[in-house]
Design a protein around this motif. Structure first.
Motif, PDB file in Angstrom:
ATOM      1  N   ASN A 191       5.412  -7.115  11.050  1.00  0.00           N
ATOM      2  CA  ASN A 191       5.484  -7.675  10.113  1.00  0.00           C
ATOM      3  C   ASN A 191       5.082  -6.970   8.837  1.00  0.00           C
ATOM      4  N   THR A 192       6.041  -6.118   8.919  1.00  0.00           N
ATOM      5  CA  THR A 192       6.186  -5.164   7.819  1.00  0.00           C
ATOM      6  C   THR A 192       6.930  -4.394   7.473  1.00  0.00           C
ATOM      7  N   VAL A 193       7.185  -4.354   6.615  1.00  0.00           N
ATOM      8  CA  VAL A 193       8.305  -3.216   5.880  1.00  0.00           C
ATOM      9  C   VAL A 193       8.085  -1.817   5.181  1.00  0.00           C
ATOM     10  N   TYR A 194       8.215  -1.224   5.267  1.00  0.00           N
ATOM     11  CA  TYR A 194       8.506   0.438   4.422  1.00  0.00           C
ATOM     12  C   TYR A 194       9.680   0.316   3.035  1.00  0.00           C
ATOM     13  N   LEU A 195       9.218   1.108   2.277  1.00  0.00           N
ATOM     14  CA  LEU A 195       9.980   1.829   1.294  1.00  0.00           C
ATOM     15  C   LEU A 195       9.925   3.583   1.330  1.00  0.00           C
ATOM     16  N   SER A 242       1.206  -1.307  -0.214  1.00  0.00           N
ATOM     17  CA  SER A 242       0.190  -0.122   0.292  1.00  0.00           C
ATOM     18  C   SER A 242       1.177   1.438   0.087  1.00  0.00           C
ATOM     19  N   GLY A 243       0.315   3.053  -0.581  1.00  0.00           N
ATOM     20  CA  GLY A 243       0.828   3.716  -0.696  1.00  0.00           C
ATOM     21  C   GLY A 243       1.285   4.520  -1.542  1.00  0.00           C
ATOM     22  N   GLY A 244       1.056   3.531  -2.566  1.00  0.00           N
ATOM     23  CA  GLY A 244       0.764   3.922  -3.998  1.00  0.00           C
ATOM     24  C   GLY A 244       0.264   5.059  -4.146  1.00  0.00           C
ATOM     25  N   GLY A 245       0.876   5.888  -4.850  1.00  0.00           N
ATOM     26  CA  GLY A 245      -0.076   7.520  -4.670  1.00  0.00           C
ATOM     27  C   GLY A 245       0.520   7.990  -5.944  1.00  0.00           C
ATOM     28  N   SER A 246      -0.223   8.945  -6.876  1.00  0.00           N
ATOM     29  CA  SER A 246       0.642  10.446  -7.706  1.00  0.00           C
ATOM     30  C   SER A 246       1.273  11.572  -7.304  1.00  0.00           C
ATOM     31  N   VAL A 247       2.573  11.958  -7.301  1.00  0.00           N
ATOM     32  CA  VAL A 247       2.455  13.099  -6.864  1.00  0.00           C
ATOM     33  C   VAL A 247       4.029  13.811  -7.676  1.00  0.00           C
ATOM     34  N   GLN A 248       4.342  14.824  -7.683  1.00  0.00           N
ATOM     35  CA  GLN A 248       5.418  15.457  -8.548  1.00  0.00           C
ATOM     36  C   GLN A 248       6.482  15.818  -8.484  1.00  0.00           C
ATOM     37  N   LEU A 257       6.935   9.228  -1.378  1.00  0.00           N
ATOM     38  CA  LEU A 257       5.928   9.143  -0.789  1.00  0.00           C
ATOM     39  C   LEU A 257       6.292   7.559   0.130  1.00  0.00           C
ATOM     40  N   ARG A 258       6.093   6.706   0.319  1.00  0.00           N
ATOM     41  CA  ARG A 258       6.068   5.840   2.069  1.00  0.00           C
ATOM     42  C   ARG A 258       5.412   4.695   1.465  1.00  0.00           C
ATOM     43  N   LEU A 259       5.732   3.342   0.711  1.00  0.00           N
ATOM     44  CA  LEU A 259       4.663   2.013   0.851  1.00  0.00           C
ATOM     45  C   LEU A 259       5.795   1.380   1.328  1.00  0.00           C
ATOM     46  N   SER A 260       3.800   0.073   2.247  1.00  0.00           N
ATOM     47  CA  SER A 260       4.146  -0.287   2.758  1.00  0.00           C
ATOM     48  C   SER A 260       4.185  -1.536   2.308  1.00  0.00           C
ATOM     49  N   CYS A 261       3.899  -3.068   3.131  1.00  0.00           N
ATOM     50  CA  CYS A 261       3.987  -3.911   2.625  1.00  0.00           C
ATOM     51  C   CYS A 261       4.128  -5.071   3.870  1.00  0.00           C
ATOM     52  N   ALA A 262       2.771  -4.851   4.066  1.00  0.00           N
ATOM     53  CA  ALA A 262       2.368  -5.539   5.521  1.00  0.00           C
ATOM     54  C   ALA A 262       2.173  -7.337   5.276  1.00  0.00           C
ATOM     55  N   GLY A 318      20.696   6.596  -2.915  1.00  0.00           N
ATOM     56  CA  GLY A 318      20.558   8.370  -1.939  1.00  0.00           C
ATOM     57  C   GLY A 318      18.711   8.859  -1.941  1.00  0.00           C
ATOM     58  N   ARG A 319      18.056   8.372  -2.630  1.00  0.00           N
ATOM     59  CA  ARG A 319      16.753   9.121  -2.466  1.00  0.00           C
ATOM     60  C   ARG A 319      15.877   7.608  -1.650  1.00  0.00           C
ATOM     61  N   PHE A 320      16.031   6.276  -2.275  1.00  0.00           N
ATOM     62  CA  PHE A 320      14.804   5.534  -1.190  1.00  0.00           C
ATOM     63  C   PHE A 320      15.968   4.698  -0.412  1.00  0.00           C
ATOM     64  N   SER A 321      15.051   4.591   1.336  1.00  0.00           N
ATOM     65  CA  SER A 321      15.647   3.666   2.012  1.00  0.00           C
ATOM     66  C   SER A 321      14.423   3.024   1.816  1.00  0.00           C
ATOM     67  N   ILE A 322      15.037   1.786   2.902  1.00  0.00           N
ATOM     68  CA  ILE A 322      13.740   0.547   3.693  1.00  0.00           C
ATOM     69  C   ILE A 322      13.902   0.547   5.007  1.00  0.00           C
ATOM     70  N   SER A 323      12.878   0.225   5.228  1.00  0.00           N
ATOM     71  CA  SER A 323      13.324  -0.774   6.801  1.00  0.00           C
ATOM     72  C   SER A 323      12.231  -2.205   7.570  1.00  0.00           C
ATOM     73  N   ARG A 324      12.381  -1.888   8.462  1.00  0.00           N
ATOM     74  CA  ARG A 324      11.251  -3.533   8.467  1.00  0.00           C
ATOM     75  C   ARG A 324      10.796  -3.533  10.268  1.00  0.00           C
ATOM     76  N   ASP A 325       9.528  -3.830  10.205  1.00  0.00           N
ATOM     77  CA  ASP A 325       9.553  -3.760  11.505  1.00  0.00           C
ATOM     78  C   ASP A 325       8.880  -4.931  12.049  1.00  0.00           C
ATOM     79  N   ASP A 326      10.161  -5.851  12.306  1.00  0.00           N
ATOM     80  CA  ASP A 326       9.385  -7.359  12.772  1.00  0.00           C
ATOM     81  C   ASP A 326       8.694  -7.482  13.251  1.00  0.00           C
ATOM     82  N   ALA A 327       8.313  -6.747  14.221  1.00  0.00           N
ATOM     83  CA  ALA A 327       7.094  -7.258  15.907  1.00  0.00           C
ATOM     84  C   ALA A 327       5.370  -6.785  14.454  1.00  0.00           C
TER      85      ALA A 327
END
Length: 125
Positions: A75-79, A6-12, A17-22, A64-73
């Motif tokens: 069960n989600t990863v973020y972009l 989730s988290g997709g959309g349209s931007v200039q 944007l921040r994507l999530s994956c549960a 340098g533009r994107f970062s990724i992280s995860r929350d193991d507790a």
């Protein structure tokens, strides 16, 4: 096993944007996680990955533009995607691979076991 992106959309251009994956249905902390994307008329390409040990990898095009992280507790990863460009326009897919299994190559789609349904990101100039 379910992956819900989730988290997709349209931007200039220049926006963020921040994507999530549960992820559900498995022991998430054991899994490596990757993000791939497919732009219209192009092949699917690797974007970024985070291992179960929290090592991270990025395609040169997003370093340098994107970062990724995860929350193991949780069960989600973020972009986190900053300084977005029109060429970032694509459907973004999250994917996971069982960590203890040998043969993992983070940038190869065939290395992964399960895929989410994708979320559209559109960047306008």
């Amino acid at each position: 096993v379910q992956l819900q992106a989730s988290g997709g959309g349209s931007v200039q251009a220049g926006g963020s944007l921040r994507l999530s994956c549960a992820v559900s249905g498995l022991t998430f902390s054991r899994y490596h996680v990757g993000w791939f994307r497919r732009a219209p008329g192009k092949e699917r390409e690797f974007v970024t990955a985070i291992t179960r040990g929290h090592s991270t990898y990025f395609a040169d095009s997003v370093k340098g533009r994107f970062s990724i992280s995860r929350d193991d507790a949780g069960n989600t990863v973020y972009l986190q995607m900053n300084s977005l460009k029109p060429e970032d326009t694509a459907v973004y897919y999250c994917t996971i691979r069982n960590g203890p299994r040998n043969g993992y190559v983070f940038s190869v789609a065939g290395s992964y076991d399960y895929w989410g349904q994708g979320t559209q990101v559109t960047v306008s100039s």
